[in-house]
Design a protein around this motif. Sequence first.
Motif, PDB file in Angstrom:
ATOM      1  N   SER A 167       0.613  -1.534  -0.356  1.00  0.00           N
ATOM      2  CA  SER A 167       0.264  -0.015   0.077  1.00  0.00           C
ATOM      3  C   SER A 167       0.927   1.304  -0.110  1.00  0.00           C
ATOM      4  CB  SER A 167      -1.343   0.047   0.821  1.00  0.00           C
ATOM      5  OG  SER A 167      -0.279   0.267   2.420  1.00  0.00           O
ATOM      6  N   SER A 168       2.482   1.294   0.060  1.00  0.00           N
ATOM      7  CA  SER A 168       2.804   2.189   0.512  1.00  0.00           C
ATOM      8  C   SER A 168       3.613   2.894  -1.420  1.00  0.00           C
ATOM      9  CB  SER A 168       4.451   1.951   0.570  1.00  0.00           C
ATOM     10  OG  SER A 168       3.850   1.654   2.360  1.00  0.00           O
ATOM     11  N   VAL A 169       3.524   1.988  -1.994  1.00  0.00           N
ATOM     12  CA  VAL A 169       3.335   2.533  -3.195  1.00  0.00           C
ATOM     13  C   VAL A 169       2.220   2.523  -4.503  1.00  0.00           C
ATOM     14  CG1 VAL A 169       4.858   1.608  -5.985  1.00  0.00           C
ATOM     15  CG2 VAL A 169       5.959   0.929  -3.465  1.00  0.00           C
ATOM     16  N   ARG A 170       1.816   3.580  -5.390  1.00  0.00           N
ATOM     17  CA  ARG A 170       0.852   3.703  -5.620  1.00  0.00           C
ATOM     18  C   ARG A 170       1.249   4.154  -6.848  1.00  0.00           C
ATOM     19  NH1 ARG A 170      -2.522   8.118  -7.054  1.00  0.00           N
ATOM     20  NH2 ARG A 170      -1.192   9.354  -6.086  1.00  0.00           N
ATOM     21  N   ILE A 171       0.687   3.703  -8.223  1.00  0.00           N
ATOM     22  CA  ILE A 171       0.837   3.531  -9.754  1.00  0.00           C
ATOM     23  C   ILE A 171      -0.773   4.262 -10.006  1.00  0.00           C
ATOM     24  CG2 ILE A 171       1.859   3.398 -12.075  1.00  0.00           C
ATOM     25  CD1 ILE A 171       3.447   1.572 -10.489  1.00  0.00           C
ATOM     26  N   GLU A 172      -1.186   5.521 -10.300  1.00  0.00           N
ATOM     27  CA  GLU A 172      -2.136   5.683 -11.247  1.00  0.00           C
ATOM     28  C   GLU A 172      -2.768   7.222 -11.120  1.00  0.00           C
ATOM     29  OE1 GLU A 172      -5.040   4.111  -8.518  1.00  0.00           O
ATOM     30  OE2 GLU A 172      -5.032   5.044  -6.856  1.00  0.00           O
ATOM     31  N   HIS A 173      -3.387   8.105 -12.450  1.00  0.00           N
ATOM     32  CA  HIS A 173      -3.421   9.403 -12.343  1.00  0.00           C
ATOM     33  C   HIS A 173      -4.633   9.341 -11.459  1.00  0.00           C
ATOM     34  CE1 HIS A 173       0.484  10.144 -15.498  1.00  0.00           C
ATOM     35  NE2 HIS A 173       0.160   8.537 -15.444  1.00  0.00           N
ATOM     36  N   SER A 174      -4.548  10.426 -10.189  1.00  0.00           N
ATOM     37  CA  SER A 174      -4.841  10.341  -9.069  1.00  0.00           C
ATOM     38  C   SER A 174      -4.339  11.239  -7.984  1.00  0.00           C
ATOM     39  CB  SER A 174      -6.425   9.243  -8.604  1.00  0.00           C
ATOM     40  OG  SER A 174      -5.410   8.232  -7.574  1.00  0.00           O
ATOM     41  N   LEU A 175      -5.650  11.879  -7.349  1.00  0.00           N
ATOM     42  CA  LEU A 175      -4.394  12.641  -5.894  1.00  0.00           C
ATOM     43  C   LEU A 175      -4.429  11.987  -4.757  1.00  0.00           C
ATOM     44  CD1 LEU A 175      -6.786  16.060  -6.004  1.00  0.00           C
ATOM     45  CD2 LEU A 175      -4.270  15.873  -6.924  1.00  0.00           C
TER      46      LEU A 175
ATOM     47  N   GLU B 226      -5.130  15.694 -12.232  1.00  0.00           N
ATOM     48  CA  GLU B 226      -5.813  15.435 -11.402  1.00  0.00           C
ATOM     49  C   GLU B 226      -6.018  16.720 -10.409  1.00  0.00           C
ATOM     50  OE1 GLU B 226      -2.190  12.574 -10.818  1.00  0.00           O
ATOM     51  OE2 GLU B 226      -3.146  13.870 -12.327  1.00  0.00           O
ATOM     52  N   ARG B 227      -4.125  17.484 -10.618  1.00  0.00           N
ATOM     53  CA  ARG B 227      -4.734  18.867  -9.820  1.00  0.00           C
ATOM     54  C   ARG B 227      -5.494  19.870 -10.244  1.00  0.00           C
ATOM     55  NH1 ARG B 227       1.060  17.896  -7.212  1.00  0.00           N
ATOM     56  NH2 ARG B 227       0.486  16.898  -5.884  1.00  0.00           N
ATOM     57  N   ASP B 228      -5.898  19.573 -12.055  1.00  0.00           N
ATOM     58  CA  ASP B 228      -7.075  21.112 -12.193  1.00  0.00           C
ATOM     59  C   ASP B 228      -6.668  22.012 -12.254  1.00  0.00           C
ATOM     60  OD1 ASP B 228      -9.057  21.276 -13.717  1.00  0.00           O
ATOM     61  OD2 ASP B 228     -10.791  21.105 -12.119  1.00  0.00           O
ATOM     62  N   ILE B 229      -5.982  22.398 -12.090  1.00  0.00           N
ATOM     63  CA  ILE B 229      -5.051  23.994 -11.475  1.00  0.00           C
ATOM     64  C   ILE B 229      -5.779  24.959 -12.908  1.00  0.00           C
ATOM     65  CG2 ILE B 229      -3.391  25.914 -11.513  1.00  0.00           C
ATOM     66  CD1 ILE B 229      -2.992  23.295  -9.448  1.00  0.00           C
TER      67      ILE B 229
END
Length: 597
Positions: free
Chosen positions: A153-161, A470-473
Amino acid sequence: MSYKPWAAKDNISLAILKYERFKQFMVCVFNTDETFIDDFTSYCMDGLWFGGGGFLELELLTELSGDEISCRPGVHNGLGYNWTCCSRASEHCNRNPLQSSTRPENGAGREVGTREEAEFVEVKPSVRMQMQSLASKQARRKHRNLERMQDHSSVRIEHSLNKKEEKFVARRRKKIQKSLNKLNIPCSDENKVPNIALLGSGGGERAMVGLLGSLDQLQKAGLLDCVLYLSGVSGSTWCMASLYQEPDWSTKLETVKDKIVQRLSGPAVSWGDAFYKLMQYLFQTLSDPKKLNLTYFWAAMVVTTYVKEIDERTLSGQWDQKSKDPFPIYTVIDKQCKQNNDGDPWFEFTPCEAGYSVIGAFVKTSKFGSQFENGRKIKNQPEIDMLYLQALCGSAIADGDFNEKMLWEQIKGTTDVDLQKLWIWGRNYNFLYGMKDEAVPDALQESETRDYIDAGVLLNSPYFSVLREERDIDLIISLDFSEGDPFMTVKEAAEMCKKLNISFPEVNIPNGHSEKPKDFYVFKGQNTPTVIHIPLFNVANCGGEVNIKQWWKEYTTFQGPYSAEKITKLMEFAGQNITNNKDNLLEEIRLATKKKL
């Protein structure tokens, strides 16, 4: 503080030393005749205990009944940290997990590398922790499975916040909505407020002081509470690190600013304290030489001369999810990705995660630096402290493409040393090592370690940290403290975004403005964020071209720490860029809000 008895094998007792700083524990094992057997380090994660070596043999669990065992406040171990001793640790724990030497049995004497004697607290001999055999193999299996789940769960590979960032953003929007209404910018829906990112470029102490002066005036103008993200490169991250030491700094910025200025104007960190910190860093690498790199020296002996403190806090540890401040993003680059022109060079640190901004590969910030293989943590390491993070961010000298060649030319013929083998900066374990994921470039999966350096050597403003889709600035306010071409960062950002197919407005600079820049530029495009670009020295706060050049001579990047007078003067100049353009900033915020409704 208290602990319940633990379960393990028959006829063995434990003494636990709690390493307060990193939630790390040292476990000492004894036979019933009180003879020392072994020690090892363990970590507490969500109520479960994990460790290596003999610890997995003992299979310690937490959900057991029994009398609580009192623990008294800890001791100074000579390295500046506090321990808590349980059981008969005062008599038997002669080892210090941070030292290879042992202490005399009476607890007296000076340890290698320490500056003062360490004394263990007295603990009543009757206090013990009894241990029993585990109930079944099923309990062991469950324990190991939970450990694997924590590691993965420490590693995350995805385009999301990150979920924590997502929750913070939702809370922050409520504050932004209130701020907009105070500024007479109508916004009835908190989900429709514009996402505004404030960027601080690199530039050493000039950037540190310039950002502080700019933030001060943004706060006084009532605009700072409209900002969702604060992101920095190099010297700007030094300012950020100082600010975020204070919870809710944006609500008391005048006081926090004065405290920072007083520190920067005061005495430097003593050579003895700086060298002592360096020894602490180097000692950590004795058991793990792969992490040995020049950034440790740079942090202790150089960065401290500018920031004038040794900040041993951690990024994740100093963050409060209910913070009233903008969400901080510190940026560096992956040196190998830059040199080889492959993978994703843009790397960010937030209180929640650290990772590659463009490809969307992240690890928990507290686990950055730990050893991973195929997404599973195989060796834990304590989280890097803020001094080391500031050295990573502010290490332009680490760029091997220029500085290594320059130094090699100077020493060529005087030594047989291979400079390339010594020129190692920001080396840390690669959390993507051994993974098999199509979303991750092969180069990032094949190397066990990666080197991280100052992002300013590639782009001196942290655009890519806030350009994640995903930060949608909606609106970027770029404060540019860069030396040289006042438009280089924004022009290069536009070119890089075009190659990466990332939305960014076209940047066209009027003739003659590179020599005589104004104090406010706006770049817009269809389906792109609006970018406001504010050069530090310009015709508005300096006068003509000659005066601009004179100011740049006074505030060059590579010079010693500023005097109190220079700090005050620079803060005023940077602040003028905000006060002179308050109405312009308000108008762009108003337009960004209107566009969202």
